[in-house]
Design an enzyme around this catalytic site. Structure first.
Site, PDB file in Angstrom:
ATOM      1  N   GLY A 184       0.821  -1.191   0.000  1.00  0.00           N
ATOM      2  CA  GLY A 184       0.000   0.000   0.000  1.00  0.00           C
ATOM      3  C   GLY A 184       0.862   1.251   0.000  1.00  0.00           C
ATOM      4  O   GLY A 184       2.046   1.223   0.344  1.00  0.00           O
ATOM      5  N   CYS A 185       0.248   2.376  -0.365  1.00  0.00           N
ATOM      6  CA  CYS A 185       1.005   3.628  -0.481  1.00  0.00           C
ATOM      7  C   CYS A 185       1.432   4.174   0.882  1.00  0.00           C
ATOM      8  O   CYS A 185       2.601   4.501   1.092  1.00  0.00           O
ATOM      9  CB  CYS A 185       0.199   4.661  -1.253  1.00  0.00           C
ATOM     10  N   TYR A 186       0.494   4.257   1.828  1.00  0.00           N
ATOM     11  CA  TYR A 186       0.855   4.741   3.166  1.00  0.00           C
ATOM     12  C   TYR A 186       1.932   3.864   3.814  1.00  0.00           C
ATOM     13  O   TYR A 186       2.913   4.382   4.372  1.00  0.00           O
ATOM     14  CB  TYR A 186      -0.369   4.788   4.073  1.00  0.00           C
TER      15      TYR A 186
END
Length: 336
Positions: free
Chosen positions: A143-145
């Site tokens: 995921g990006c976060y």
């Protein structure tokens, strides 16, 4: 390499095609979208006009696999588990950009409230933290976060120095996906910052998984996300409370040693800025030791669509294919 993309109509699919179109070893052969079957890709992704001259198709995983060496699955969570088994059975390499294989099965089911129909293990594809990527057929793209958060503190976690860490992340609106919502509506977003899911965001599970893998004794990990009036980028501020006081020089030595041979990590003096990484696969990291305290503030900046999604997926593809990880990705961000 012949490339397939299952689920190409969203921001992630469009970014995959933008980056792959500049990759010297990649040929895009098939891009699927059930809802846009028969439509030109450039009608949806106008920035790809004269760059990607293909139409969306509605193909089975087996049909995609028959044309391709590598397939990216850029579909919603819960959907990838329906197509990945057939792709792997066909013997091709797969990079999944959904959440379906990032977590252990029991954690996934608890986090996403879904029954997992294909509980297989996958390497979590942050290449800077998982050198085993290069020997895999199947990768779960992070995921990006969690990418920005994990990279910001990994050196200190690996050294067993963290007592507690609090992440405050701010993301551009593209992280919410291509479908408009009340949050992304201009009057609600402009000149505003919106915090959401203050203690319950799904990506916390990935952050916890990665950091406790580096240090099994680390138990206190907090994460709160925000949306900001920006299109791209994630700026993560990590408040790191350490087990013993460290100097700025101590921390610099730890980070420089940990990221010594990692081309997409840029350790900077000062404060990272989103404007320096937009459009690129770089992760800029800066940090400052609070004098007379047990707190270190580390900040990371990434482009959520590149290092946070499609660029990292291609970095994984490169390593899986025996190419230098920078192939097709070694370019600066958009400035100004």
């Amino acid at each position: 390499m012949d490339i397939g993309i299952i689920g190409g109509s969203g921001y992630t699919g469009g970014e995959l095609m933008r980056l792959l179109s500049q990759h010297p070893e990649a040929n895009i052969k098939a891009v699927t979208s059930r809802s846009k079957k028969g439509q030109k890709i450039s009608d949806t992704h106008a920035h790809l006009r004269k760059i990607v001259d293909l139409e969306f198709e509605d193909l089975t995983p087996v049909e995609v696999a028959s044309r391709c060496d590598i397939v990216f699955t850029a579909v919603p969570h819960g959907t990838a588990m329906q197509v990945v088994p057939a792709l792997i059975k066909a013997g091709i390499k797969v990079v999944d950009l959904s959440a379906d294989y990032r977590l252990k099965t029991d954690v996934f089911e608890k986090t996403y409230k879904l029954k997992h129909t294909d509980p297989r293990e996958a390497v979590y594809g942050i290449p800077e933290l998982h050198p085993e990527v290069s020997s895999q057929q199947f990768i779960a793209n992070p995921g990006c976060y969690p990418t920005g958060a994990s990279l910001a503190v990994a050196p200190l976690a690996s050294a067993g120095l963290i007592e507690r860490v609090v992440f405050d992340s701010k993301s551009g609106i593209s992280g919410a996906g291509v479908e408009p919502s009340a949050v992304s509506h201009y009057p609600n977003m402009a000149e505003n910052i919106q915090a959401y899911k203050l203690t319950t965001h799904r990506h916390r599970a990935e952050i916890v998984q990665e950091l406790t893998r580096l240090d099994g004794s680390l138990k206190s990990i907090s994460f709160t996300p925000h949306v900001i009036p920006s299109v791209r980028g994630i700026l993560t501020t990590a408040h790191i409370f350490v087990k013993k006081q460290l100097s700025q020089e101590d921390v610099s030595a730890i980070y420089n040693d940990f990221y010594n041979d990692k081309p997409f990590i840029r350790l900077i003096k000062g404060i990272p800025m989103l404007g320096n990484v937009r459009g690129s696969n770089f992760c800029d990291i800066g940090f400052e030791v609070e004098k007379g305290s047990d707190r270190i503030v580390a900040i990371s900046a990434i482009d959520n669509l590149v290092k946070g999604a499609s660029g990292q997926a291609i970095q994984n593809m490169n390593l899986m294919s025996g190419l230098p990880e920078t192939t097709g990705l070694w370019s600066p961000g958009f400035a100004p």
